[in-house]
Design an enzyme around this catalytic site. Structure first.
Site, PDB file in Angstrom:
ATOM      1  N   ASP A 222      49.695 106.048  43.434  1.00 41.79           N
ATOM      2  CA  ASP A 222      50.149 104.866  43.685  1.00 41.79           C
ATOM      3  C   ASP A 222      50.040 104.025  42.442  1.00 41.79           C
ATOM      4  OD1 ASP A 222      49.923 102.789  46.334  1.00 41.79           O
ATOM      5  OD2 ASP A 222      49.586 101.720  44.073  1.00 41.79           O
TER       6      ASP A 222
ATOM      7  N   HIS B  13      54.652 105.324  54.207  1.00 47.93           N
ATOM      8  CA  HIS B  13      53.903 105.939  53.331  1.00 47.93           C
ATOM      9  C   HIS B  13      52.498 106.060  53.935  1.00 47.93           C
ATOM     10  CE1 HIS B  13      54.597 101.867  52.149  1.00 47.93           C
ATOM     11  NE2 HIS B  13      53.441 101.582  51.992  1.00 47.93           N
ATOM     12  N   LEU B  14      51.825 106.924  53.900  1.00 47.07           N
ATOM     13  CA  LEU B  14      50.206 106.925  54.034  1.00 47.07           C
ATOM     14  C   LEU B  14      49.692 106.698  52.767  1.00 47.07           C
ATOM     15  CD1 LEU B  14      49.459 110.132  55.922  1.00 47.07           C
ATOM     16  CD2 LEU B  14      49.331 107.875  56.818  1.00 47.07           C
TER      17      LEU B  14
HETATM   18  P1  DGP Z   1      52.336  98.835  51.181  1.00 45.58           P
HETATM   19  O1  DGP Z   1      51.739  97.421  50.897  1.00 45.58           O
HETATM   20  O2  DGP Z   1      51.488  99.515  52.288  1.00 45.58           O
HETATM   21  O3  DGP Z   1      53.525  98.763  51.571  1.00 45.58           O
HETATM   22  O4  DGP Z   1      52.010  99.857  49.787  1.00 45.58           O
HETATM   23  C1  DGP Z   1      53.045 100.095  48.868  1.00 45.58           C
HETATM   24  C2  DGP Z   1      52.298 100.579  47.930  1.00 45.58           C
HETATM   25  O5  DGP Z   1      53.292 100.899  47.030  1.00 45.58           O
HETATM   26  C3  DGP Z   1      51.344  99.813  46.889  1.00 45.58           C
HETATM   27  O6  DGP Z   1      50.320 100.239  46.984  1.00 45.58           O
HETATM   28  C4  DGP Z   1      51.952  99.912  45.605  1.00 45.58           C
HETATM   29  C5  DGP Z   1      53.018 101.044  45.693  1.00 45.58           C
HETATM   30  N1  DGP Z   1      54.059 100.883  44.783  1.00 45.58           N
HETATM   31  C6  DGP Z   1      54.832  99.760  44.737  1.00 45.58           C
HETATM   32  N2  DGP Z   1      55.917 100.038  43.903  1.00 45.58           N
HETATM   33  C7  DGP Z   1      55.781 101.273  43.243  1.00 45.58           C
HETATM   34  C8  DGP Z   1      56.194 102.158  42.206  1.00 45.58           C
HETATM   35  O7  DGP Z   1      57.188 101.921  41.570  1.00 45.58           O
HETATM   36  N3  DGP Z   1      55.423 103.235  41.952  1.00 45.58           N
HETATM   37  C9  DGP Z   1      54.537 103.811  42.604  1.00 45.58           C
HETATM   38  N4  DGP Z   1      54.049 104.844  42.348  1.00 45.58           N
HETATM   39  N5  DGP Z   1      53.800 103.003  43.404  1.00 45.58           N
HETATM   40  C10 DGP Z   1      54.709 101.722  43.930  1.00 45.58           C
END
Ligand code: DGP
Length: 118
Positions: free
Chosen positions: A34, A104-105
Protein backbone atom coordinates in the site's frame (compact mmCIF):
# COMPACT_ATOMS: atom_id res chain seq x y z
CA UNK A 1 -9.37 -14.33 -17.76
CA UNK A 2 -8.33 -10.77 -17.05
CA UNK A 3 -10.38 -7.73 -17.85
CA UNK A 4 -9.13 -4.21 -17.39
CA UNK A 5 -10.74 -0.81 -17.19
CA UNK A 6 -8.94 2.08 -18.78
CA UNK A 7 -9.41 4.49 -15.90
CA UNK A 8 -8.82 2.05 -13.05
CA UNK A 9 -5.73 2.71 -10.93
CA UNK A 10 -5.32 -0.91 -9.89
CA UNK A 11 -5.80 -2.18 -13.45
CA UNK A 12 -2.96 0.16 -14.42
CA UNK A 13 -0.79 -1.22 -11.62
CA UNK A 14 -1.51 -4.80 -12.69
CA UNK A 15 -0.66 -3.85 -16.29
CA UNK A 16 2.64 -2.29 -15.21
CA UNK A 17 1.56 1.19 -16.31
CA UNK A 18 1.89 2.58 -12.77
CA UNK A 19 4.76 1.40 -10.58
CA UNK A 20 4.13 -0.47 -7.36
CA UNK A 21 6.10 -2.69 -5.02
CA UNK A 22 4.75 -6.03 -6.18
CA UNK A 23 5.03 -8.82 -3.65
CA UNK A 24 3.06 -11.59 -5.38
CA UNK A 25 1.61 -12.32 -8.79
CA UNK A 26 -0.10 -15.30 -10.39
CA UNK A 27 -2.50 -15.71 -13.27
CA UNK A 28 -5.42 -14.27 -11.29
CA UNK A 29 -4.12 -12.38 -8.29
CA UNK A 30 -1.65 -9.57 -7.57
CA UNK A 31 -0.35 -8.28 -4.22
CA UNK A 32 1.57 -5.07 -3.69
CA UNK A 33 2.50 -2.69 -0.89
CA UNK A 34 0.00 0.00 0.00
CA UNK A 35 1.31 3.46 -0.90
CA UNK A 36 0.27 4.82 2.51
CA UNK A 37 0.87 1.98 4.94
CA UNK A 38 -1.22 1.99 8.13
CA UNK A 39 0.85 -0.76 9.77
CA UNK A 40 4.37 -2.19 9.33
CA UNK A 41 2.79 -4.79 7.04
CA UNK A 42 0.19 -3.25 4.73
CA UNK A 43 -0.32 -4.90 1.38
CA UNK A 44 -3.25 -4.93 -1.03
CA UNK A 45 -4.37 -8.17 -2.65
CA UNK A 46 -6.40 -7.72 -5.82
CA UNK A 47 -7.86 -9.84 -8.60
CA UNK A 48 -6.42 -9.08 -12.04
CA UNK A 49 -9.99 -9.08 -13.32
CA UNK A 50 -11.67 -5.74 -12.76
CA UNK A 51 -14.50 -5.95 -10.24
CA UNK A 52 -15.50 -2.54 -8.91
CA UNK A 53 -16.82 -3.51 -5.50
CA UNK A 54 -17.60 -6.56 -3.39
CA UNK A 55 -21.28 -5.71 -3.82
CA UNK A 56 -20.92 -6.61 -7.52
CA UNK A 57 -19.75 -10.17 -6.86
CA UNK A 58 -21.86 -13.30 -7.27
CA UNK A 59 -21.52 -16.99 -6.51
CA UNK A 60 -19.44 -17.28 -9.70
CA UNK A 61 -16.72 -15.23 -8.03
CA UNK A 62 -16.45 -17.47 -4.97
CA UNK A 63 -13.25 -19.22 -6.04
CA UNK A 64 -11.54 -15.97 -6.96
CA UNK A 65 -12.52 -14.35 -3.65
CA UNK A 66 -11.17 -17.41 -1.87
CA UNK A 67 -7.88 -17.05 -3.72
CA UNK A 68 -7.54 -13.50 -2.49
CA UNK A 69 -7.80 -14.76 1.09
CA UNK A 70 -5.33 -17.58 0.52
CA UNK A 71 -2.81 -15.20 -1.04
CA UNK A 72 -3.26 -12.79 1.88
CA UNK A 73 -2.48 -15.62 4.31
CA UNK A 74 0.58 -16.61 2.26
CA UNK A 75 1.82 -13.04 2.25
CA UNK A 76 1.25 -12.75 6.00
CA UNK A 77 3.36 -15.87 6.53
CA UNK A 78 6.07 -14.95 4.05
CA UNK A 79 6.39 -11.34 5.19
CA UNK A 80 7.74 -12.41 8.55
CA UNK A 81 5.88 -9.43 10.02
CA UNK A 82 2.69 -11.10 11.18
CA UNK A 83 3.73 -13.75 13.66
CA UNK A 84 1.58 -12.01 16.29
CA UNK A 85 -1.47 -11.95 14.06
CA UNK A 86 -2.81 -10.02 11.13
CA UNK A 87 -6.04 -8.66 9.68
CA UNK A 88 -7.62 -8.78 6.25
CA UNK A 89 -10.34 -6.28 5.46
CA UNK A 90 -12.19 -5.20 2.33
CA UNK A 91 -13.94 -1.86 2.23
CA UNK A 92 -17.04 -1.89 0.05
CA UNK A 93 -18.79 1.31 -0.87
CA UNK A 94 -18.65 4.91 0.25
CA UNK A 95 -19.67 4.44 3.88
CA UNK A 96 -16.92 1.86 4.32
CA UNK A 97 -14.36 4.25 2.86
CA UNK A 98 -13.68 2.44 -0.41
CA UNK A 99 -11.65 4.91 -2.44
CA UNK A 100 -10.37 2.71 -5.27
CA UNK A 101 -13.12 0.96 -7.17
CA UNK A 102 -11.35 -2.29 -7.92
CA UNK A 103 -11.82 -4.80 -5.12
CA UNK A 104 -8.84 -5.27 -2.84
CA UNK A 105 -8.10 -6.94 0.44
CA UNK A 106 -6.04 -4.92 2.86
CA UNK A 107 -3.52 -7.14 4.66
CA UNK A 108 -2.44 -5.45 7.88
CA UNK A 109 -0.01 -6.66 10.51
CA UNK A 110 3.15 -6.05 12.42
CA UNK A 111 1.49 -4.23 15.30
CA UNK A 112 -1.49 -4.65 17.62
CA UNK A 113 -4.64 -3.67 15.72
CA UNK A 114 -7.54 -1.97 17.50
CA UNK A 115 -11.08 -3.29 17.19
CA UNK A 116 -13.56 -2.21 16.00
CA UNK A 117 -12.16 -0.17 13.11
CA UNK A 118 -13.55 3.37 12.91
P1 DGP B 1 -9.68 1.75 0.10
O1 DGP B 1 -9.80 3.04 0.84
O2 DGP B 1 -10.17 0.54 0.90
O3 DGP B 1 -10.31 1.82 -1.27
O4 DGP B 1 -8.13 1.50 -0.08
C1 DGP B 1 -7.40 2.00 -1.15
C2 DGP B 1 -5.95 1.86 -0.79
O5 DGP B 1 -5.19 2.01 -1.98
C3 DGP B 1 -5.44 2.91 0.20
O6 DGP B 1 -5.01 2.25 1.40
C4 DGP B 1 -4.25 3.55 -0.49
C5 DGP B 1 -3.97 2.62 -1.65
N1 DGP B 1 -3.52 3.29 -2.85
C6 DGP B 1 -4.12 4.33 -3.47
N2 DGP B 1 -3.42 4.68 -4.55
C7 DGP B 1 -2.35 3.84 -4.62
C8 DGP B 1 -1.26 3.71 -5.53
O7 DGP B 1 -1.13 4.43 -6.53
N3 DGP B 1 -0.34 2.74 -5.26
C9 DGP B 1 -0.48 1.92 -4.18
N4 DGP B 1 0.49 1.00 -4.02
N5 DGP B 1 -1.49 2.00 -3.32
C10 DGP B 1 -2.41 2.96 -3.54
Amino acid sequence: MTTTETDCLFCKISAGQIPAQITYRDDQVLAFKDVGPKAPLHELVIPLRHIATLADTTAEDAALLGRLMVVAAERARESGQASGGFRVVMNAGADAGQSVHHIHLHLLGGRALAWPPG
